[in-house]
Design a protein around this motif. Structure first.
Motif, PDB file in Angstrom:
ATOM      1  N   GLU A  68       0.835  -1.197   0.190  1.00  0.00           N
ATOM      2  CA  GLU A  68       0.013  -0.321   0.042  1.00  0.00           C
ATOM      3  C   GLU A  68       0.799   1.085  -0.040  1.00  0.00           C
ATOM      4  O   GLU A  68       2.065   1.242   0.275  1.00  0.00           O
ATOM      5  CB  GLU A  68      -0.992   0.048   1.222  1.00  0.00           C
ATOM      6  CG  GLU A  68      -1.985  -1.029   1.160  1.00  0.00           C
ATOM      7  CD  GLU A  68      -2.845  -1.321   2.472  1.00  0.00           C
ATOM      8  OE1 GLU A  68      -3.806  -0.643   2.358  1.00  0.00           O
ATOM      9  OE2 GLU A  68      -2.558  -1.935   3.345  1.00  0.00           O
ATOM     10  N   SER A  69       0.202   2.401  -0.158  1.00  0.00           N
ATOM     11  CA  SER A  69       1.009   3.446  -0.480  1.00  0.00           C
ATOM     12  C   SER A  69       1.777   3.908   0.938  1.00  0.00           C
ATOM     13  O   SER A  69       1.492   3.519   1.940  1.00  0.00           O
ATOM     14  CB  SER A  69      -0.139   4.715  -0.371  1.00  0.00           C
ATOM     15  OG  SER A  69       0.549   5.860  -0.537  1.00  0.00           O
TER      16      SER A  69
ATOM     17  N   HIS B 297       0.921  -0.952  -7.046  1.00  0.00           N
ATOM     18  CA  HIS B 297      -0.002  -1.242  -6.062  1.00  0.00           C
ATOM     19  C   HIS B 297      -1.167  -1.987  -6.506  1.00  0.00           C
ATOM     20  O   HIS B 297      -1.965  -2.471  -5.672  1.00  0.00           O
ATOM     21  CB  HIS B 297      -0.435   0.170  -5.208  1.00  0.00           C
ATOM     22  CG  HIS B 297      -1.129   1.039  -5.842  1.00  0.00           C
ATOM     23  ND1 HIS B 297      -0.642   2.071  -6.629  1.00  0.00           N
ATOM     24  CD2 HIS B 297      -2.309   1.173  -6.332  1.00  0.00           C
ATOM     25  CE1 HIS B 297      -1.594   2.644  -7.321  1.00  0.00           C
ATOM     26  NE2 HIS B 297      -2.540   2.187  -7.503  1.00  0.00           N
TER      27      HIS B 297
ATOM     28  N   LEU C  73      -2.596  -5.172  -7.782  1.00  0.00           N
ATOM     29  CA  LEU C  73      -2.293  -6.642  -7.657  1.00  0.00           C
ATOM     30  C   LEU C  73      -2.613  -7.222  -8.973  1.00  0.00           C
ATOM     31  O   LEU C  73      -1.954  -8.146  -9.304  1.00  0.00           O
ATOM     32  CB  LEU C  73      -3.041  -7.247  -6.640  1.00  0.00           C
ATOM     33  CG  LEU C  73      -2.588  -7.263  -5.207  1.00  0.00           C
ATOM     34  CD1 LEU C  73      -3.587  -7.893  -4.075  1.00  0.00           C
ATOM     35  CD2 LEU C  73      -1.363  -7.971  -5.130  1.00  0.00           C
ATOM     36  N   SER C  74      -3.536  -6.890  -9.605  1.00  0.00           N
ATOM     37  CA  SER C  74      -3.724  -7.594 -11.058  1.00  0.00           C
ATOM     38  C   SER C  74      -2.857  -7.553 -11.930  1.00  0.00           C
ATOM     39  O   SER C  74      -2.189  -8.233 -12.642  1.00  0.00           O
ATOM     40  CB  SER C  74      -5.127  -6.892 -11.520  1.00  0.00           C
ATOM     41  OG  SER C  74      -6.215  -6.986 -10.632  1.00  0.00           O
ATOM     42  N   VAL C  75      -2.167  -6.045 -12.168  1.00  0.00           N
ATOM     43  CA  VAL C  75      -1.260  -5.928 -12.888  1.00  0.00           C
ATOM     44  C   VAL C  75       0.179  -6.477 -12.458  1.00  0.00           C
ATOM     45  O   VAL C  75       0.624  -7.194 -13.306  1.00  0.00           O
ATOM     46  CB  VAL C  75      -1.014  -4.344 -12.786  1.00  0.00           C
ATOM     47  CG1 VAL C  75       0.336  -3.913 -13.748  1.00  0.00           C
ATOM     48  CG2 VAL C  75      -1.970  -3.658 -13.488  1.00  0.00           C
TER      49      VAL C  75
ATOM     50  N   LYS D 278       0.054  -9.332 -10.782  1.00  0.00           N
ATOM     51  CA  LYS D 278       0.185 -10.762 -10.910  1.00  0.00           C
ATOM     52  C   LYS D 278       0.408 -11.144 -12.546  1.00  0.00           C
ATOM     53  O   LYS D 278       0.853 -12.089 -12.745  1.00  0.00           O
ATOM     54  CB  LYS D 278      -1.434 -11.137 -10.661  1.00  0.00           C
ATOM     55  CG  LYS D 278      -1.491 -12.636 -10.821  1.00  0.00           C
ATOM     56  CD  LYS D 278      -2.791 -13.177 -10.433  1.00  0.00           C
ATOM     57  CE  LYS D 278      -3.358 -14.634 -10.436  1.00  0.00           C
ATOM     58  NZ  LYS D 278      -4.259 -14.747 -11.498  1.00  0.00           N
ATOM     59  N   HIS D 279      -0.211 -10.154 -13.173  1.00  0.00           N
ATOM     60  CA  HIS D 279      -0.009 -10.424 -14.730  1.00  0.00           C
ATOM     61  C   HIS D 279       1.256 -10.567 -15.146  1.00  0.00           C
ATOM     62  O   HIS D 279       1.649 -11.359 -15.970  1.00  0.00           O
ATOM     63  CB  HIS D 279      -0.920  -9.449 -15.395  1.00  0.00           C
ATOM     64  CG  HIS D 279      -0.619  -9.485 -17.020  1.00  0.00           C
ATOM     65  ND1 HIS D 279      -1.400 -10.336 -17.783  1.00  0.00           N
ATOM     66  CD2 HIS D 279       0.233  -8.811 -17.867  1.00  0.00           C
ATOM     67  CE1 HIS D 279      -1.146 -10.396 -19.038  1.00  0.00           C
ATOM     68  NE2 HIS D 279      -0.050  -9.372 -19.275  1.00  0.00           N
ATOM     69  N   ILE D 280       2.141  -9.647 -14.702  1.00  0.00           N
ATOM     70  CA  ILE D 280       3.604  -9.565 -15.095  1.00  0.00           C
ATOM     71  C   ILE D 280       4.443 -10.187 -14.731  1.00  0.00           C
ATOM     72  O   ILE D 280       5.862 -10.330 -15.180  1.00  0.00           O
ATOM     73  CB  ILE D 280       3.516  -7.608 -15.484  1.00  0.00           C
ATOM     74  CG1 ILE D 280       4.992  -7.787 -16.444  1.00  0.00           C
ATOM     75  CG2 ILE D 280       4.152  -7.274 -14.004  1.00  0.00           C
ATOM     76  CD1 ILE D 280       4.853  -6.290 -17.173  1.00  0.00           C
TER      77      ILE D 280
ATOM     78  N   LEU E   1      -5.083  -8.439   1.477  1.00  0.00           N
ATOM     79  CA  LEU E   1      -4.890  -7.684   0.310  1.00  0.00           C
ATOM     80  C   LEU E   1      -5.302  -8.091  -0.845  1.00  0.00           C
ATOM     81  O   LEU E   1      -6.029  -7.478  -1.577  1.00  0.00           O
ATOM     82  CB  LEU E   1      -3.368  -7.477   0.176  1.00  0.00           C
ATOM     83  CG  LEU E   1      -2.825  -6.319  -0.531  1.00  0.00           C
ATOM     84  CD1 LEU E   1      -3.067  -5.060  -0.076  1.00  0.00           C
ATOM     85  CD2 LEU E   1      -0.996  -6.597  -0.763  1.00  0.00           C
ATOM     86  N   VAL E   2      -5.437  -9.302  -1.150  1.00  0.00           N
ATOM     87  CA  VAL E   2      -5.776 -10.291  -2.165  1.00  0.00           C
ATOM     88  C   VAL E   2      -7.381 -10.019  -2.006  1.00  0.00           C
ATOM     89  O   VAL E   2      -7.952  -9.628  -3.058  1.00  0.00           O
ATOM     90  CB  VAL E   2      -5.227 -11.692  -2.310  1.00  0.00           C
ATOM     91  CG1 VAL E   2      -6.182 -12.237  -3.423  1.00  0.00           C
ATOM     92  CG2 VAL E   2      -3.819 -11.716  -2.630  1.00  0.00           C
TER      93      VAL E   2
ATOM     94  N   ALA F 218      -9.244  -7.843  -0.742  1.00  0.00           N
ATOM     95  CA  ALA F 218      -9.788  -6.678  -0.966  1.00  0.00           C
ATOM     96  C   ALA F 218      -9.589  -5.989  -2.310  1.00  0.00           C
ATOM     97  O   ALA F 218     -10.367  -4.971  -2.470  1.00  0.00           O
ATOM     98  CB  ALA F 218      -8.695  -5.544   0.020  1.00  0.00           C
ATOM     99  N   VAL F 219      -9.174  -6.775  -3.261  1.00  0.00           N
ATOM    100  CA  VAL F 219      -9.037  -6.216  -4.649  1.00  0.00           C
ATOM    101  C   VAL F 219     -10.452  -6.361  -5.214  1.00  0.00           C
ATOM    102  O   VAL F 219     -10.859  -7.490  -5.313  1.00  0.00           O
ATOM    103  CB  VAL F 219      -8.008  -6.886  -5.555  1.00  0.00           C
ATOM    104  CG1 VAL F 219      -8.018  -6.426  -6.854  1.00  0.00           C
ATOM    105  CG2 VAL F 219      -6.599  -7.014  -5.026  1.00  0.00           C
TER     106      VAL F 219
END
Ligand SMILES: Nc1ncnc2c1ncn2[C@@H]1O[C@H](COP(=O)(O)OP(=O)(O)OP(=O)(O)O)[C@@H](O)[C@H]1O
Ligand SMILES: Nc1ncnc2c1ncn2[C@@H]1O[C@H](COP(=O)(O)OP(=O)(O)OP(=O)(O)O)[C@@H](O)[C@H]1O
Ligand code: SF4
Ligand SMILES: [Mg+2]
Ligand SMILES: [Mg+2]
Lengths: 361, 344, 339
Positions: A56-57, A233, A235-237, A239-241, A274-275, A277-278
């Protein structure tokens, strides 16, 4: 320059990296305390992999990324970097370079191998320089090639990031956010680096532009054998890369594992929260949300023991008093949680089986 | 959507900004409706006109340079239908609606509260403005509102200044402020965009709970498809100052009609599915001051036809309750296209 | 509160090195100016060189410059600013006598500037780019550009000489100068303390033109600042929030924008004070105002080293105290500032 034997294969090896910023009261020199922005992190990045860094920030991602490049001077720690170029430059037995004890001149050589891409495509490009000179400047700084060769190289790199040679004479303000980010990437690429720290490279971009830049980064990696430390920050991004993902909380890495393992078998309660919360773009995605209570504490006065314990639903007595050890719990899965071995946490639910989420018909 | 309980209808709304040299058509013919007690998610990329549409409803378009140049904003209230676009923005009637019947919260919790006034004062101000209440009653109500939005120790925090609160707490305070007069419509302009994911999850859950208790309709503006999926009943997708698609949340996600919506779905990385290569939408969003004459998405659209370049497509029903603005869904155009393909 | 006191104390401590540096610079500058004080004292009168030499020795001007400097500095730190060459009186005593006059002028000048500058600035911002705004901006530039002494002279010519509404110069008129018995030296305050309405009127009449001159000369900068600051504040999200509540525009401006707009203005206000003191020098000269500034001018003309040094330090101290007060004011306006 100190050359040391690093662990086999790792391009970058970071041990105990720490950066504390002093907090001063306005107007005086009186020390108020320390921001423990990065508080002893260990990382190993293999050649050609992408290591994602999420959190997180204010948890210290940017500071960590910059400290690795020595753009901020770390307070403590060790950074070993396996420079292909410096090995070729004669010291054949050299296996890894100790970045923190490198001299000014050696640092300049290392800069060619380690580059950074910034989050804000607007403020990170000098508005009074043409794209050609922005991308070509690192070549001049490092006295590489003659003017014509440099221009050729700039054209080459611009082509690689999907811009055309005509763009060389234009100014940054004539470009959209996504195009500016391409310019930033070109500037990082021009010296043929091995490692690029990508500090939230797509966070400021529109959703429909993000995919373009992510694909570009993937293509460039394959083409030039790049290694990424990918900070984000989202998570999807990440996870993707990423091949592997490190999760940071209040200056420390709390969990690090391969992307599949981290999302399928999270071991740290913070990762689980965290996961969960997305927000998932799938209207029927039903999952018990683990909503964390409270706010992220200040890195000036982090909680005792495990930094996460005030918000952790699994906390036990020992969590309050003792900081958990960051350790490998098998399969190169690192976690800093007292209950890391025993807890069975909620993974991300597989959307493939839940049917058609987000797929266009 | 049954028209019986329509709360707000926006019809062909056009808002222009006069910046030196050009006219920015920020909102260029927007049409949608919100039913009472439902949540409408408005999604779209930066600069597509989401905020300007919301400000138009509130009568808060900065003028100059902005102006509502056309269209209607029909607000259905007990006494009949009012066209908010026709009300003088600073007039008595608009001010009685604004903040009272229609409230709004903003994106930046750090800058949306006045730094020199206490949280309590800022909430009470709303209450005493619209309701007959003494200061003391208003303060009690302010404390209750803070409690309702989950701020711990509301009796103490009511006297604190915004800088003494975290971003998440401030956004809760903003929500308390907006709900303090029991509005029938709450416009939330990216209320969680500036927050961390875990804090965002808190605030979204709070809004979901409050929605049930307060019986307000919500216009939820965001660019995050994930947030829309979790919050909205209906979704309107905006692109370049227009609504390009509107349907229930399931229809939007499971059978998107407009090429832009379809492209958007394919271009976002998924947390739940295994990794596959993203299919980006090519090109860039045109500048609203230099919008294409036909369909705004035409320059980037993989399905574009010649009519798309010249004539903007109207928003029509492609199925019951599922509208799209795309020539693909005009029956006669389909014929034309098929014929064209046949020739090739 | 103890934090506040400590802050004030630390700030005052910081002024000591500042004064020291200032003294040194003034000491050097004044000594490279052409002309020497002793010749100036006697002017065109035929005086023997011996007498002049004797006088020089009396003030220590025959000693090497470093020695003079040492003697002077050590005096200052004992609170002794030396005796004026021109009038032979102790400089400090003279300064204390004249100080209230300057304060009074400065305060009222500031009052005029604050009222005029702030209101016009805020008005212009709320009517941005409309005729009122254009008019006010022209006024601001004009007030900024017009030389102070010219403005003062014009006021004298119009209001004192032509219309005869107000006195030309001085602090008190005719017999009042002999009968009025000051207490603090701030005549407005003194007249009120003595419950003397007659005197108060006279004092205010004398104060009007100088204060107006000084005030208007300072209005432009303050007005432009206020306008810019207000414009920026009106653009802030919390102002939109206030409007979104349904508040009327007047309440939005007065309750939500004004205090925030004040914050940057207050900063400039402190710095502006130095400019104001510059204006005061000219104003006092034009209106024969018996303050520190006119004393400084006369001392410079007479190459009265000792008096010049003393006045400059005094004015510098005054400005830094004002700046300190301004900084402390901050915490009243802005709850984020805590000492
Ligand atoms: N130059 C600095 N001086 C003092 N404190 C700093 C400095 N730079 C960063 N910090 C503090 O260190 C902490 C970590 O900051 P950092 O920018 O690394 O976080 P981040 O994880 O990148 O956050 P974000 O997601 O907001 O970019 C923060 O609390 C920040 O306030
Ligand atoms: N005050 C203004 N003056 C000139 N143009 C404006 C103004 N406000 C908005 N615009 C323009 O109107 C268009 C729509 O803006 P709007 O703020 O509604 O976008 P948005 O969809 O809310 O985007 P974001 O997701 O970035 O908030 C933009 O192109 C913007 O440049
Ligand atoms: S160590 Fe304890 S408090 Fe920290 S995450 Fe693990 S269980 Fe929770
Ligand atoms: Mg960062
Ligand atoms: Mg917006």
């Amino acid at each position: 320059m100190i050359r040391v034997a690093g662990e086999e294969g790792a391009l970058l090896e970071v041990t105990g990296l720490t950066k504390h910023f002093p907090v001063r009261q306005k107007g005086f020199r009186r020390l108020r305390g320390l921001v423990r922005a990065v508080d002893g992190i260990d990382l190993r990045i293999q050649e050609r992999e992408t290591l994602g860094l999420v959190g997180e920030s204010g948890c210290g991602k940017t500071t960590a990324g910059r400290a690795v490049l020595r753009l901020v001077e770390p307070t403590a720690g060790r950074i070993l970097f396996r420079s292909r170029r410096m090995a070729a430059d004669g010291v054949a037995e050299a296996r890894a370079v100790d970045v923190l004890s490198a001299s000014r001149r050696e640092m300049k050589m290392l800069r060619r191998d380690m580059q950074i891409i910034f989050q804000d495509p607007y403020s990170s490009l000098n508005p009074r320089m043409t794209v050609g000179s922005i991308v070509g400047e690192p070549l001049i700084v490092h006295r590489m090639g003659r003017a014509l060769e440099r221009a050729d190289r700039v054209r080459e790199v611009l082509a690689a990031v999907g811009l055309t040679p005509e763009h060389m004479r234009r100014y940054p303000h004539e470009f959209s956010g996504g195009q500016r980010q391409r310019i930033g990437i070109a500037r990082a690429l021009v010296l043929e680096p091995q490692l690029i720290v990508c500090d939230e490279p797509v966070s400021a971009l529109d959703v429909s532009i993000q995919a373009q830049v992510l694909n570009l980064l993937e293509d460039l990696q394959r083409e030039f054998g790049l290694t990424y430390l990918f900070i984000a920050h989202n998570l999807s991004v990440v996870k993707h890369i990423s091949n592997r993902v490190a999760v940071m909380y209040l200056g420390r890495i709390v969990e690090l594992a391969s992307t599949e393992r981290l999302f399928a078998e999270p071991k740290h309660p913070y990762t689980e929260a965290l996961v969960s919360a997305v927000p998932v773009p799938e209207p029927d995605y039903m999952v018990e949300r683990m909503i964390l209570q409270g706010d992220v504490p200040s890195p000036v006065t982090p909680p005792s023991g495990c930094h996460f314990h005030p918000r952790c639903r699994y906390a036990v007595e020992v969590c309050r008093s003792e900081a958990p050890v960051y350790r490998d719990v098998g399969h190169d899965h690192f976690v800093a949680c007292h209950r890391g071995d025993e807890l069975s946490l909620q993974p991300i639910r597989d959307g493939d089986r839940s049917g058609g989420g987000g797929t266009a018909s | 959507m049954t028209s019986a309980d329509v709360l707000l209808e926006v019809r062909d709304l056009e808002v222009h900004f006069a910046v030196p040299g050009v006219t920015v058509r920020a909102v260029d013919g927007v049409t949608y409706a919100i039913d009472s007690e439902r949540t409408l998610g408005v999604v779209g990329e930066s600069g597509c006109g989401k905020t300007v549409t919301a400000l138009a409803i509130m009568g808060l378009i900065p003028s100059p340079p902005g102006r509502i140049v056309g269209g209607q904003i029909l607000y259905h209230r007990d006494g009949g239908i009012v066209d908010l676009a026709q009300l003088p923005p600073r007039g008595q009637e608009m001010r009685a609606i604004r903040g009272n019947e229609i409230a709004m919260i903003f994106q930046e919790p750090m800058t949306s509260l006045n730094p020199v006034l206490t949280i309590g004062f800022q909430i009470m101000e709303s209450i005493t403005l619209h309701q007959r209440m003494t200061k003391r009653e208003a303060k009690r109500q302010a404390v209750e509102m803070l409690r309702a939005v989950g701020i711990p120790l509301p009796e103490e925090r009511v006297d604190e200044f915004p800088h003494q609160m975290s971003g998440g707490m401030r956004q809760r305070a903003m929500i308390a402020m907006a709900l303090s007069c029991n509005p029938v419509l709450l416009i939330a302009d990216e209320p969680t965009t500036a927050l961390d994911v875990t804090i965002q999850a808190q605030v979204l859950e709070l809004m979901n709970n409050l929605r049930r208790d307060f019986h307000a309709a919500i216009q939820f503006i965001t660019h995050d498809l994930g947030v829309v999926a979790g919050m909205a009943d209906d979704v309107a997708v905006m692109y370049l100052g227009r609504i390009v698609e509107a349907a229930t949340v399931r229809d939007i996600f499971h059978s998107p009609k407009h090429p832009y919506t379809q492209g958007l779905m394919k271009s976002i990385p998924s947390l739940t599915r295994s990794k596959e290569r993203l299919v980006p939408i090519e090109g860039i969003v045109p500048d609203p001051s230099d919008a294409p004459p036909g369909c705004g998405f035409e320059p980037r659209c993989p399905e574009r036809m010649s009519i798309c370049r010249t004539t903007p497509p109207p928003l029509v029903a492609t199925a019951p309750g599922h509208d799209a603005a795309c020539w693909l869904y005009q029956p006669d155009v389909h014929l034309v296209r098929r014929t064209l393909r046949g020739w090739k | 509160m103890s934090g506040l006191l400590r802050y004030a104390f630390q700030r005052l401590l910081l002024t000591i090195p500042m004064i020291f540096i200032l003294l040194t610079v003034i000491f050097l500058i004044i000594r490279v100016m052409p002309g020497d004080p002793i010749s100036m004292v006697y002017g065109a009168r035929p005086v023997s060189e011996e007498l002049k030499a004797e006088k020089r020795a009396e003030y220590g001007f025959d000693k090497p410059i470093l020695v003079q400097y040492g003697v002077y500095i050590s005096g200052v730190f004992r609170g002794d600013f030396g005796n004026s060459i021109r009038t032979s009186t102790p400089v400090l005593q003279e300064l204390f006598l004249r100080f209230p006059a300057t304060i009074e002028l400065a305060l009222f000048g500031l009052l005029v500037a604050a009222i005029l500058g702030f209101t016009t600035g805020v008005l212009a911002a709320t009517r941005a780019d409309r005729p009122v705004d254009h008019g006010i901006r022209v006024f601001h530039i004009a007030s900024f550009a017009i030389p102070v002494f010219w403005l003062g002279l014009m006021f004298q010519v119009i209001f004192a000489v032509k219309l005869k509404w107000l006195p030309v110069a001085g602090r008190l008129g005719g017999e009042m100068a002999f009968t009025f018995r000051p207490v603090t030296g701030l005549y407005v305050l003194d007249a009120i303390l003595r419950l003397d309405g007659h005197a108060l009127l006279d004092v205010l009449q004398h104060l009007a033109l100088p204060a107006l001159t000084l005030g208007i000369a300072t209005t432009g900068l303050l007005g432009r600042m206020s306008r810019a600051s207000m414009l920026e504040t009106l653009d802030q999200d919390y102002v939109t929030t206030a409007r979104a509540k349904g508040l009327g525009e007047r309440v939005v401006v007065l309750r939500h924008a004004l205090r925030n707009a004040l914050i940057p203005i207050v900063t400039v206000f402190g710095l502006e004070f130095a400019v104001l003191m510059g204006g005061a020098v000219l104003t006092e000269t034009v209106f024969s105002w018996p303050g520190i500034a006119s004393y400084l001018i006369r001392s410079i003309n007479a190459r009265d080293y000792i008096a010049v040094q003393g006045s400059v330090v005094f004015i510098a101290l005054f400005i830094s105290v004002i700046n300190l007060i301004v900084d402390l004011l901050y915490s009243l306006i802005d709850p984020r500032v805590r000492y």
